[in-house]
Design a protein around this motif. Structure first.
Motif, PDB file in Angstrom:
ATOM      1  N   VAL A  79      46.608  54.369  31.207  1.00 49.57           N
ATOM      2  CA  VAL A  79      46.174  52.799  30.341  1.00 49.57           C
ATOM      3  C   VAL A  79      46.683  52.097  31.656  1.00 49.57           C
ATOM      4  O   VAL A  79      46.192  50.882  32.740  1.00 49.57           O
ATOM      5  CB  VAL A  79      46.543  51.524  29.417  1.00 49.57           C
ATOM      6  N   PRO A  93      40.902  43.633  35.212  1.00 49.45           N
ATOM      7  CA  PRO A  93      42.224  44.432  34.466  1.00 49.45           C
ATOM      8  C   PRO A  93      43.917  43.296  33.885  1.00 49.45           C
ATOM      9  O   PRO A  93      44.015  43.688  33.615  1.00 49.45           O
ATOM     10  CB  PRO A  93      42.684  45.903  35.215  1.00 49.45           C
ATOM     11  N   LYS A 102      44.273  53.065  34.996  1.00 49.67           N
ATOM     12  CA  LYS A 102      43.333  52.085  34.707  1.00 49.67           C
ATOM     13  C   LYS A 102      43.369  50.923  35.149  1.00 49.67           C
ATOM     14  O   LYS A 102      42.529  49.962  36.138  1.00 49.67           O
ATOM     15  CB  LYS A 102      42.023  52.255  33.342  1.00 49.67           C
ATOM     16  N   GLN A 103      44.013  49.881  34.892  1.00 52.33           N
ATOM     17  CA  GLN A 103      44.008  48.905  35.071  1.00 52.33           C
ATOM     18  C   GLN A 103      44.512  48.077  36.525  1.00 52.33           C
ATOM     19  O   GLN A 103      44.380  47.514  37.132  1.00 52.33           O
ATOM     20  CB  GLN A 103      45.375  48.514  34.720  1.00 52.33           C
ATOM     21  N   ARG A 104      45.407  50.025  37.088  1.00 54.45           N
ATOM     22  CA  ARG A 104      45.849  49.296  38.603  1.00 54.45           C
ATOM     23  C   ARG A 104      44.543  50.004  39.350  1.00 54.45           C
ATOM     24  O   ARG A 104      44.414  49.756  40.116  1.00 54.45           O
ATOM     25  CB  ARG A 104      46.491  50.159  38.950  1.00 54.45           C
ATOM     26  N   GLY A 105      43.542  50.416  38.816  1.00 54.22           N
ATOM     27  CA  GLY A 105      42.290  50.953  39.435  1.00 54.22           C
ATOM     28  C   GLY A 105      42.464  52.143  40.315  1.00 54.22           C
ATOM     29  O   GLY A 105      41.747  52.395  41.237  1.00 54.22           O
ATOM     30  N   GLN A 148      35.661  45.559  36.568  1.00 56.42           N
ATOM     31  CA  GLN A 148      36.751  45.276  37.774  1.00 56.42           C
ATOM     32  C   GLN A 148      36.878  44.568  38.293  1.00 56.42           C
ATOM     33  O   GLN A 148      38.365  43.963  38.512  1.00 56.42           O
ATOM     34  CB  GLN A 148      36.898  46.566  38.804  1.00 56.42           C
TER      35      GLN A 148
END
Ligand code: SF4
Ligand code: SF4
Ligand code: SF4
Lengths: 373, 260
Positions: free
Chosen positions: B170, A89, B173-176, A84
């Protein structure tokens, strides 16, 4: 004088001193409790650590649970990994502006301070080593990863317990962090004489250690640390079958099991996003209405999307079957050919965070078992 | 693309809808000037009373077809438009009003209107693409304003818009985000839903409602099987799919199969 290879014992309260000392030079990241999970985020002090929490994990299942002691690292691994922060990302690549003097490029901002990670598990440390191999040690080094990785300070934690989806023992990646740390902690006796054994792995780790209230580790402390790690090793919730996995998969590319798993697979991509070694990205053009500006941003991509295999005329991997097979055979087989190791460190994230609990160890087992007839 | 020196003419059209998607355009406060600088807004009743006759370089169409009059009007708009892009779940799938497709619309009319005999309507609410050729469909209820600007920017540059068809997961998850389905047991349509919103609902501990409709390769049976394991009963599954995209396959089939 504190030197590399030495071991000391500190009390839990001394971790606050460690965090504060690191904060002078680093952005300190570590485990916190957020949204009912252990989430890696900025640490401001000891109070941010998940004291007295543990996690319960199974296929498609994660629950935070209270412990009956005050353990600070009494959980295993959470939804995200250090990827992360190291291989972000969403990574801006560049911006460009056109003027009468031509086109000027602006690189993205670099991190203001180096990163310090507290609580890096053995599997996670190995995953960072794998991403180093992929992103730094090939023909092209990734400048963005390199900038974040270069100074990163690593405080590892040896696991004293394993989770329901862990299988590092069968991957040879844990539960003890062997190398590549500045400091390595083993939490001892959280219900009684609560203390942490600290191994020093680098000069800067030693300097930091020298500033903390500590005493040299005794043989009893070392025995207790070994016992903690042995306990974790005996608790693995899963195991990768003890077969030649790359060879088994290579022999079974048309196995009916791929179609069966595809019936359950959502092609959602969660497994690749949570995997600490998956590194694929896509590049998007930035949204610019002004005609004199442009930019590019890189985002995590997944081999489970149709775009991933899109070439002239369409996507090569249309079926869920071919997409799942791509993920598993790359991770466990062709990764060896490409990067000299397995792409899996046995952290179990892809099992727990698959919304429908698909388990790669079970898939390999099913294929391997069918060969034994 | 327009010839150099002239700004392309943009028209925004409304059919059966709530206006939310058009308003997303007005909501682009920071970028609105850039939009107005890049295109000539020739027809946009929400924003200006000025009307310019066609042809238009780009028509954005909001809303679904629910009357015979609208079915004729969309054909005329198509003829006057070089490119036609539909925006929002009403235009791309028929919208929430497509629930009428699975009932007798006269029953609704008699409940809603004091004088049902004044109402002239079709028995169905259908997507624009069922009536005319559509060049690009932008999903969402409402559309995401960043994606709307992306579609405009892509049109201006003559490139493909980056509006990926993969799952909401997707983006989640990119956003956390922490997955609400795995960590809390909350039913979530994210795995079968088209990305675009930025995974807003899971960021606020809610399951995805499926506002952007089906993703590129939705595995409905697999998700439904898991939802049932989480304790979601059949009528609830029908209701989960029976919303803004109820007329989009395979949400339609699932909502019907589970008793919608
Ligand atoms: S494949 Fe799964 S278990 Fe292996 S490293 Fe990736 S997420 Fe962890
Ligand atoms: S294996 Fe699980 S997480 Fe991965 S794409 Fe399939 S359903 Fe999603
Ligand atoms: S919360 Fe929903 S959208 Fe996010 S990863 Fe989980 S299932 Fe997917």
């Amino acid at each position: 004088m504190v030197t590399s290879g030495d071991a000391y014992v500190i009390l839990p309260a001394a971790l606050d001193g460690l965090i504060q000392a690191l904060r002078a030079d680093y952005r300190v990241l570590g485990p916190t409790v957020q949204a009912s999970a252990i989430v890696y985020d900025e640490l401001t002090g000891l109070a941010d650590l998940p004291r007295g929490w543990t996690d319960e994990q199974a296929g498609g299942h994660y629950r935070l649970r209270r412990r009956d002691d005050g353990a600070l690292f009494g959980y295993v691994v959470g939804p995200q990994s250090w990827k992360q922060f190291l291989h972000q990302p969403v990574q801006p690549l560049w911006r460009a502006r056109q003027s009468e003097d031509g086109v000027t490029f602006e690189p993205p901002p670099t991190p203001a301070r180096p990163l310090a990670f507290i609580g890096v598990r053995a599997c996670e440390r190995r995953a960072i080593a794998i991403q180093d191999r992929v992103l730094l040690e090939g023909s092209f080094a990734d400048a963005h990863y390199a900038a974040r990785r270069a100074e990163a300070f690593i405080v590892a934690v040896n696991c004293g317990q394993a989770g329901g989806t862990c299988f590092c023992v069968s991957m040879g990646t844990g539960p003890k962090v062997e190398d590549g740390f500045d400091l390595a902690l083993t939490e001892l006796d959280p219900a009684g004489e609560h203390r942490l054994l600290v191994e020093v792995g680098s000069e800067r780790g030693g300097r930091l250690m020298a500033g903390l209230p500590q005493r040299p580790a005794t043989a009893a402390d070392r025995d207790a640390a070994e016992a903690a790690v042995a306990r974790a090793a005996s608790q693995m919730g899963r195991a990768m079958p003890a077969v030649d996995v790359p060879a088994v998969l290579a022999r079974n590319l048309e196995h009916p099991r791929w179609a069966e798993v595809a019936e359950r697979c959502l092609t959602c991509g969660n497994c690749t996003m949570v995997c600490p070694t998956c590194f694929c990205t896509t590049v998007e053009e930035d949204l610019d209405l002004a005609p004199d500006q442009a930019g590019r941003t890189r985002k995590w991509a997944s081999c489970f999307t149709l775009d991933f295999s899109y070439i002239h005329g369409g996507s090569v991997r249309q079926s869920g079957r071919s997409r799942y097979r791509q993920w598993l055979t790359h991770k466990l087989a062709t990764w060896h050919d490409q990067f000299g190791s397995s792409g899996c460190v046995g952290c179990g994230r892809c099992i727990a965070w698959c919304p429908v609990g698909i388990d790669l160890t079970e898939e390999v087992q099913a294929i391997a078992a069918s060969e034994q007839g | 693309m327009a010839e150099t020196g002239t700004r392309p003419k943009l028209a925004v059209w409304k059919f059966a809808s709530c206006d939310g998607c058009q308003l997303s355009l007005l909501d682009c406060e920071d970028e609105l000037l850039a939009v107005a600088g890049a295109v000539e807004i020739a027809y946009f009743l929400e924003a200006t009373r000025a009307e310019v006759a066609g042809p238009y370089d780009l028509s954005l169409v909001e809303g679904s077809i629910t009357t015979a009059h609208d079915a004729a009007r969309i054909k005329a708009i198509r003829q006057a438009s070089k490119r036609l892009i539909t925006i929002g779940a009403c235009a791309t799938a028929g919208g929430i009003q497509a629930l009428r497709n699975f009932a007798d619309v006269r029953d609704f009319i008699s409940i809603v209107y004091a004088r049902p005999d004044y109402i002239e309507t079709l028995a169905t609410s259908t997507a624009i693409a069922e009536h005319v050729k559509v060049d690009f469909e932008l999903r969402g209820c409402p559309v995401n304003k960043h994606q709307l600007l992306e579609v405009l920017a892509a049109f201006l540059r003559g490139r493909q818009p980056a509006t990926p068809g993969h799952s909401v997961c997707v983006e989640c998850k990119q956003r956390g985000n922490v997955c609400v389905m795995v960590a809390h047991g909350t039913p979530c349509l994210g795995p079968v839903t088209h990305a675009g919103c930025g995974a807003i609902c899971p960021a606020y501990d809610r399951g995805c409602y499926g506002c952007f409709g089906p993703m590129e390769s939705p595995n409905m049976a697999a998700l439904n099987h898991w939802l049932a394991r989480l304790g979601v009963d059949q009528p609830t599954i029908a209701r989960l799919y029976g919303t803004f995209n109820v007329n989009a396959e395979p949400f339609r089939a699932e909502s019907q199969r589970h008793g919608g």
